[in-house]
Design an enzyme around this catalytic site. Structure first.
Site, PDB file in Angstrom:
ATOM      1  N   GLY A   1       8.346 -14.363 -61.756  1.00  0.00           N
ATOM      2  CA  GLY A   1       8.602 -15.580 -62.506  1.00  0.00           C
ATOM      3  C   GLY A   1      10.089 -15.860 -62.561  1.00  0.00           C
ATOM      4  O   GLY A   1      10.820 -15.577 -61.610  1.00  0.00           O
ATOM      5  N   GLU A   2      10.544 -16.433 -63.668  1.00  0.00           N
ATOM      6  CA  GLU A   2      11.951 -16.773 -63.911  1.00  0.00           C
ATOM      7  C   GLU A   2      12.431 -17.963 -63.088  1.00  0.00           C
ATOM      8  O   GLU A   2      13.396 -18.613 -63.422  1.00  0.00           O
ATOM      9  CB  GLU A   2      12.889 -15.587 -63.624  1.00  0.00           C
ATOM     10  CG  GLU A   2      12.639 -14.339 -64.440  1.00  0.00           C
ATOM     11  CD  GLU A   2      13.675 -13.249 -64.173  1.00  0.00           C
ATOM     12  OE1 GLU A   2      14.584 -13.474 -63.336  1.00  0.00           O
ATOM     13  OE2 GLU A   2      13.581 -12.184 -64.788  1.00  0.00           O
TER      14      GLU A   2
END
EC number: 2.4.2.21
Length: 362
Positions: free
Chosen positions: A320-321
């Site tokens: 993610g991120e």
């Protein structure tokens, strides 16, 4: 109650499809370059797609940015994540220090980040985090709607406003990222309703759950859908009842990019769920989306299949991120470099090119 959403409505009206005439010209140039036709695969498709977006055969990226929406999710009360909820705020603070995956990779490819507090449960102190807080996290969607319809619209319009602002500042390539403990649960719920696929097939283990925790997460997501009964024909209703502020904000980023005719990259499952929301609001959004990688989360294939996208990278990533975006930025710039600088067959003195057949898959 009448909800004022002038920016959203105006944005949806202004989103038009890619320029098909320029796409034809771009393919003509691409196929004239000194190579077997189709031999550069996805790089060819990316370069031509961006031509259709901008209306120019040759393009360069001037400034690139990943917009990272950070928000907490009330469904964490159900134990759907192995991580403590306090980690959301800590992640946001670490993003701006450029010490996380997205920070390190963004710096590596000379890309900027905008870290946004759109709904963190606490007040973050770092002034580099943009405060666009709609509320202090969502409510527990396993018991009640995650947010009001007004809040959903506000979060979506926040994403639109940010892209509008950054386009005026010269940014012409965007990525999407997030931080929000529990957001793989909200994403799974949104994808399940919009794609009409059983949530059990979409819920993944997220940041890592025991088998018992995984079953509990499936239960919580299914319960949220059953209790709230979101209307699959009304994306705002879906986001309000079973989504998150991060999903809503990223959805707005996709809409804003399409309105401004700039390419925007999907990262993993959370930004993919937001992309599906944007696509369901205006199908022309598809022309501006570039899917970076095939996330290890099971729901991603349902999203890319529904929209008609093919992820460029298969790297078993699930961080993610926004971590897939810097990798995709490099591929995009490489594709444009080839389109702009590679010699044509004539320029390379390849006069007889009949032996170069089209090797693209039909």
């Amino acid at each position: 109650m009448v909800i004022i959403m002038k920016l959203l409505e105006e944005t949806l009206r202004r989103i038009k499809p890619a320029d098909e005439e320029v796409i034809k010209k771009a393919w003509s140039r691409m196929d004239s370059l000194s190579k077997p036709i189709g031999s550069l695969g996805k790089l060819e498709e990316i370069a031509v797609q961006i031509s259709g977006i901008t209306g120019k055969v040759k393009n360069e990226i001037n400034k690139k940015m990943t917009v990272i929406m950070c928000s907490d999710n009330g469904i964490c009360e159900e134990g759907v994540s192995a991580c403590p909820q306090e980690l959301t705020a800590l992640l946001a603070e670490n993003y701006v220090k450029e010490i996380t995956g997205i920070g390190v990779l963004s710096k590596h490819v000379n890309a900027d980040m905008c870290v946004v507090d759109i709904g963190i449960k606490s007040d973050v102190k770092d002034s580099r985090i943009l405060n666009k807080k709609v509320a202090y996290g969502t409510k527990n969607m396993a018991k009640e709607p995650a947010m009001t319809r007004e809040e959903a619209v506000k979060a979506i319009e926040t994403g639109i406003e940010l892209v509008d602002k950054f386009v005026k500042e010269g940014y012409d390539l965007f990525g999407t990222g997030e931080a929000g403990i529990g957001n793989t649960a909200t994403s799974a719920a949104v994808i399940s309703v919009l794609s009409q696929i059983d949530s059990d097939k979409i819920v993944g283990k997220g940041s890592g759950l025991t088998d018992e925790g995984f079953l509990n997460k499936k239960r919580a997501v299914k319960q949220a859908i059953e209790i709230n009964k979101p209307n699959k024909e009304d994306v705002i209703d879906v986001i309000a009842k079973i989504g998150g502020f991060d999903i809503a904000g990223i959805c707005g980023c996709f809409l804003g990019a399409a309105k401004n005719r700039v390419p925007i990259v999907i990262d993993g499952i959370i930004s993919a769920s937001a992309a599906l929301c944007a696509y369901k609001m205006n199908a022309n959004v598809k022309d501006f989306l570039i899917s970076s990688h095939l996330s290890a989360e099971p729901g991603i294939e349902y999203v890319t299949g529904a929209i008609g996208l093919k992820p460029c990278l298969h790297m078993e990533m699930r961080l993610g991120e926004g971590s897939g975006c810097p990798l995709q930025f490099f591929m995009i710039e490489s594709a444009l470099c080839l389109m702009n600088n590679m010699a044509t067959l004539a320029e390379a003195s390849i006069v007889d090119s009949e032996f170069l057949v089209d090797i693209r898959e039909k």
